[in-house]
Scaffold this motif. Structure first.
Motif, mmCIF file in Angstrom:
data_model
loop_
_atom_site.group_PDB
_atom_site.id
_atom_site.type_symbol
_atom_site.label_atom_id
_atom_site.label_comp_id
_atom_site.label_asym_id
_atom_site.label_seq_id
_atom_site.Cartn_x
_atom_site.Cartn_y
_atom_site.Cartn_z
ATOM 1 N N PRO A 206 -17.370 -10.516 -24.936
ATOM 2 C CA PRO A 206 -17.210 -9.185 -25.533
ATOM 3 C C PRO A 206 -17.869 -9.064 -26.906
ATOM 4 C CG PRO A 206 -15.128 -10.002 -24.668
ATOM 5 C CD PRO A 206 -16.081 -11.151 -24.644
ATOM 6 N N HIS A 207 -18.177 -7.821 -27.275
ATOM 7 C CA HIS A 207 -18.739 -7.496 -28.582
ATOM 8 C C HIS A 207 -17.615 -7.017 -29.509
ATOM 9 C CE1 HIS A 207 -22.702 -7.749 -26.714
ATOM 10 N NE2 HIS A 207 -22.283 -6.930 -25.769
ATOM 11 N N GLN A 208 -17.998 -6.461 -30.640
ATOM 12 C CA GLN A 208 -17.017 -5.862 -31.544
ATOM 13 C C GLN A 208 -16.434 -4.598 -30.907
ATOM 14 O OE1 GLN A 208 -18.693 -4.342 -35.185
ATOM 15 N NE2 GLN A 208 -16.758 -4.423 -36.285
ATOM 16 N N THR A 220 -18.768 -5.035 -16.775
ATOM 17 C CA THR A 220 -19.189 -3.867 -17.532
ATOM 18 C C THR A 220 -18.180 -3.508 -18.618
ATOM 19 O OG1 THR A 220 -20.420 -2.953 -15.677
ATOM 20 C CG2 THR A 220 -19.714 -1.402 -17.358
ATOM 21 N N GLY A 221 -18.697 -3.155 -19.790
ATOM 22 C CA GLY A 221 -17.832 -2.729 -20.876
ATOM 23 C C GLY A 221 -18.643 -2.169 -22.026
ATOM 24 N N TYR A 222 -17.933 -1.512 -22.931
ATOM 25 C CA TYR A 222 -18.547 -0.898 -24.107
ATOM 26 C C TYR A 222 -18.188 -1.707 -25.347
ATOM 27 C CZ TYR A 222 -19.435 3.235 -21.224
ATOM 28 O OH TYR A 222 -19.881 4.091 -20.241
ATOM 29 N N GLY A 223 -19.145 -1.864 -26.255
ATOM 30 C CA GLY A 223 -18.897 -2.594 -27.482
ATOM 31 C C GLY A 223 -19.915 -2.219 -28.543
ATOM 32 N N THR A 224 -19.776 -2.832 -29.710
ATOM 33 C CA THR A 224 -20.685 -2.570 -30.826
ATOM 34 C C THR A 224 -21.469 -3.829 -31.167
ATOM 35 O OG1 THR A 224 -19.221 -0.874 -31.757
ATOM 36 C CG2 THR A 224 -20.844 -1.859 -33.247
ATOM 37 N N MET A 225 -22.778 -3.679 -31.291
ATOM 38 C CA MET A 225 -23.659 -4.748 -31.744
ATOM 39 C C MET A 225 -24.385 -4.282 -33.000
ATOM 40 S SD MET A 225 -25.432 -6.210 -28.238
ATOM 41 C CE MET A 225 -26.217 -7.552 -29.170
ATOM 42 N N TRP A 241 -21.364 -9.663 -32.427
ATOM 43 C CA TRP A 241 -20.061 -9.068 -32.753
ATOM 44 C C TRP A 241 -20.173 -7.965 -33.801
ATOM 45 C CZ3 TRP A 241 -20.020 -14.623 -32.265
ATOM 46 C CH2 TRP A 241 -19.478 -15.046 -31.046
ATOM 47 N N GLY A 242 -21.264 -7.232 -33.764
ATOM 48 C CA GLY A 242 -21.403 -6.078 -34.637
ATOM 49 C C GLY A 242 -21.291 -6.435 -36.105
ATOM 50 N N THR A 243 -20.587 -5.604 -36.865
ATOM 51 C CA THR A 243 -20.464 -5.847 -38.300
ATOM 52 C C THR A 243 -19.576 -7.043 -38.609
ATOM 53 O OG1 THR A 243 -18.619 -4.265 -38.445
ATOM 54 C CG2 THR A 243 -20.836 -3.421 -38.869
#
Length: 259
Positions: A206-208, A220-225, A241-243
Motif C-alpha cells: 500500500p501507499h500513503q 486494486t486500491g487508491y493511494g498517494t505517491m 509512501w507519498g509525503t
C-alpha cells in the motif's frame, strides 16, 4: 514490498531518517534497506523531517479528453462493484461478482480495453507490461497524439485518467518490469521539486492513505505517491509512501495520455 519483513525493514529506515539525517550513516542505511527489500537502486534518502510533512490535499479536477474520461468512469465502476481483489499476474475478472485479480499492467490493460482501444493497440503487444507502457510513453510526442498516445511533459499538466509508468533496471526485471497505474487527481506541489499524486494501481504494498490493508494480498486500491523532479522538470524518483516516504527510489517516471 511483498512481505512483513520488508515492512519491518522500511520502518527501520524511517527510524534511521529521524536519527541520522544528513549523515553518511543514513545514506548507507537507506541503500542497504533498498537492496534488502529487493528494490531497484539507487535509493535516495528523503530530506530531514520530510516524513513529518502533512498529507497532501487535492483539488477537484477533470480529465483532459474523452478517452481519459472513459477511463475514470471505468475505474469508478470497478470501485463501486469491488468485493474481492488480489495481486496476481494472470488477469481474472468477474464483474458481476466484484472480483478483480490482476497485476498493475493487467489492471491498466483491462481499463484501456474499455476506454481507449486505440491506445491499447498502440502498445504493440498482445499482453503489454509496465515496461511496455514506459517505453511507448517515452517515445510519444508531447504536442499531439501518435498511435493513441501523447506524453505529458510537465507534471503540473497531469490530469485524472492519465497514466504513470516507469521501467525497472535490467537486473531487477526478474521481480517486475516496472510499475504502471492511473492518476486520479491533478498533482499537488508539496515543495519545489516534489509533487504528490492520488493514484490507483494494483500492488501488494500500500501507499500513503491507501484503501488497501497491509495483508500483502494486494490488488486494486487508491493511494498517494510523490514524484521528485530535477532542474528540467523531469521526474527522477518516486516516493512509494507519498509525503511519508523515508526515501525515494530513483526512476525515470513518465506520464502518458491515452487518446
Amino acid at each position: 514490498m511483498r512481505s512483513r519483513r520488508k515492512r519491518r525493514v522500511w520502518l527501520g529506515v524511517l527510524a534511521a531518517v529521524v536519527l541520522s539525517s544528513g549523515t553518511p550513516a543514513l545514506d548507507r542505511a537507506v541503500r542497504w534497506a533498498g537492496e534488502t527489500a529487493g528494490l531497484p537502486s539507487p535509493v535516495l534518502p528523503a530530506p530531514l523531517f520530510d516524513v513529518l510533512r502533512p498529507a497532501a490535499t487535492f483539488q477537484a479536477s477533470t480529465p483532459a479528453n474523452p478517452a481519459t474520461e472513459r477511463a475514470m468512469a471505468t475505474l469508478a465502476r470497478v470501485d463501486r462493484r469491488l468485493r474481492h481483489t488480489r495481486y496476481q499476474h494472470r488477469t481474472h475478472v468477474l464483474e458481476a461478482r466484484g472480483v478483480y485479480r490482476w497485476d498493475c499492467s493487467g489492471m491498466v490493460n483491462w481499463v484501456l480495453a474499455r476506454s481507449s482501444r486505440r491506445a491499447l493497440r498502440g502498445l504493440g503487444r498482445e499482453r503489454p507490461l509496465a515496461m511496455t507502457y514506459a517505453r511507448v510513453i517515452t517515445r510519444a510526442p508531447t504536442d499531439t497524439a501518435r498511435r493513441g498516445w501523447q506524453r505529458v511533459q510537465r507534471v503540473a499538466d497531469v490530469r485524472p485518467g492519465d497514466i504513470f509508468a516507469w521501467e525497472s533496471p535490467a537486473r531487477f526485471r526478474r521481480y517486475a518490469t516496472g510499475h504502471v497505474g492511473f492518476v486520479v487527481q491533478a498533482p499537488e506541489r508539496v515543495r519545489d521539486d516534489l509533487w504528490a499524486m492520488r493514484i490507483v494501481d494494483s500492488t501488494t504494498g500500500p501507499h500513503q492513505a491507501d484503501t488497501r490493508s497491509w495483508d500483502m494480498v494486494g490488488g486494486t486500491g487508491y493511494g498517494t505517491m510523490t514524484f521528485q523532479t530535477d532542474a528540467h522538470g523531469d521526474v527522477i524518483a518516486y516516493g512509494w509512501w507519498g509525503t511519508r516516504s523515508p526515501a525515494y527510489i530513483s526512476a525515470r517516471v513518465v506520464f502518458g495520455r491515452p487518446r
